[in-house]
Motif scaffolding. Sequence first.
Motif, short mmCIF file in Angstrom:
data_model
loop_
_atom_site.label_atom_id
_atom_site.label_comp_id
_atom_site.label_asym_id
_atom_site.label_seq_id
_atom_site.Cartn_x
_atom_site.Cartn_y
_atom_site.Cartn_z
N VAL A 41 -3.79 -48.61 100.31
CA VAL A 41 -4.37 -48.52 98.97
C VAL A 41 -5.85 -48.14 99.06
CG1 VAL A 41 -5.01 -49.87 96.94
CG2 VAL A 41 -2.72 -50.11 97.92
N PHE A 42 -6.57 -48.76 99.99
CA PHE A 42 -8.00 -48.47 100.13
C PHE A 42 -8.24 -47.02 100.55
CE2 PHE A 42 -11.82 -48.13 102.73
CZ PHE A 42 -12.79 -48.66 101.89
N SER A 43 -7.55 -46.58 101.61
CA SER A 43 -7.79 -45.22 102.10
C SER A 43 -7.32 -44.18 101.10
CB SER A 43 -7.10 -45.01 103.46
OG SER A 43 -5.70 -45.20 103.36
N THR A 44 -6.22 -44.47 100.39
CA THR A 44 -5.77 -43.55 99.36
C THR A 44 -6.79 -43.47 98.23
OG1 THR A 44 -3.44 -44.03 99.84
CG2 THR A 44 -3.93 -43.03 97.71
N GLY A 45 -7.33 -44.62 97.85
CA GLY A 45 -8.30 -44.65 96.77
C GLY A 45 -9.55 -43.86 97.07
N ILE A 46 -10.12 -44.04 98.26
CA ILE A 46 -11.36 -43.31 98.57
C ILE A 46 -11.06 -41.83 98.84
CG2 ILE A 46 -12.51 -45.37 99.44
CD1 ILE A 46 -12.09 -44.35 102.26
N GLY A 49 -10.91 -40.28 95.69
CA GLY A 49 -12.26 -40.23 95.16
C GLY A 49 -13.11 -39.13 95.75
N GLY A 50 -12.56 -38.40 96.72
CA GLY A 50 -13.27 -37.27 97.29
C GLY A 50 -13.81 -37.48 98.68
N VAL A 51 -13.59 -38.66 99.26
CA VAL A 51 -14.06 -38.92 100.63
C VAL A 51 -13.03 -38.36 101.61
CG1 VAL A 51 -14.65 -40.69 102.32
CG2 VAL A 51 -15.27 -41.01 99.91
N GLN A 52 -13.50 -37.49 102.48
CA GLN A 52 -12.60 -36.91 103.48
C GLN A 52 -12.46 -37.86 104.65
OE1 GLN A 52 -13.87 -33.17 105.10
NE2 GLN A 52 -11.84 -32.65 105.89
N ILE A 53 -11.21 -38.25 104.96
CA ILE A 53 -10.95 -39.20 106.03
C ILE A 53 -10.34 -38.46 107.22
CG2 ILE A 53 -9.74 -41.29 106.71
CD1 ILE A 53 -9.60 -42.07 103.78
#
Length: 356
Positions: A41-46, A49-53
């Motif tokens: 949920v956290f990584s999907t959310g950010i 939000g536009g943060v490239q992981i």
Amino acid sequence: MQQSVSGRYAKISAIYLGAAGTGWMAAQVHVPLPWMIGALVFSTGISLGGVQIKAPAMTRPAGQIVVAGSVGLAFTPAALESLGAMFVPMVIAALLTIAAGFLVAWVLMRLSDVDAMTATLASVPMGPVESAHLAQRYGVNPGPVVFAQTLRIMALVLLIPPAILLIDGSVADPSETLRNMHWTPTGATLLIALAVLGAFAFKMLRVSNPFFLGPLAASAVAAALGLPVTATPYVVLAGAQVFLGVWLGAVINRELFRRAGRFVPAALLSTLLMIVLCLALAIALSVVTGTSWSAMVLATAPGSVTEMALTAKVLQESVALVTAYHITRIFIIIPSAPLLTRITARLTHWTPPKRD
């Protein structure tokens, strides 16, 4: 360059800390598989939000080795006996699950207008990691595939165990048993060593998804033979779930939803259809085999073996049977996934889309 490298390390460290924190919060409210779901949920959310992981490549196999090794421990002599006694129904259940996956893929195509390859990889319950790997191999956008596969697993984990535990009414915290699993330093070390050996042995043999099937096979054999293996400390298992959750969530980004159109609601409907089909299969098998309906619902759930086996253990409800069904399905579907994908590609005359 050095500052850039330091910045990347700081960024990924912050992401994992945030994912672990979200997993901890999920654990406080007794969410099933809290560390994986929280991290996802956290990584999907950010990511949305536009943060490239960019998760380190080693995190996926590391997480798979730990989780698969832990799952294989449930394959005790009692589970082996159950596998022999109900081998034919287990194989039939696995094959019918594959057939249900293709039916759901057809429905998904009609609801969302996606191509046959995407629909197949999204619907046949081979797992997010394996489906993403095959999507990349065939030039399919892995985002929708992982989204649909992950949605199915999340729905299974969030719906089936809580529903069964609610009906039972005697268990307040379904994750307590997993937290309190017995472990010793030597037993946990032996488990990880065997899991790593199994992973690399399967990789050398070019078996599909070696970092899951290899450790699973190694730990299952060790448990069946009564070798002195034990679970790992819960913090290790939680960390492995965080690794996998972040890796999976990173695949689902803002661009996916921008281009998704009707795919997201279609994926939700197809997920519910898959669950309904497997519930019908569970009831039919319960009648034919004389097994309790709750055990068969857990056994035929199309994914999430760890949580389904745990739920059976908490309920003291045919743990061996549930584990045997899941492992049989895993060893039928995952090794055959590349073959199923090749057949789909040939029947649909699939050609990868051109990249700009």
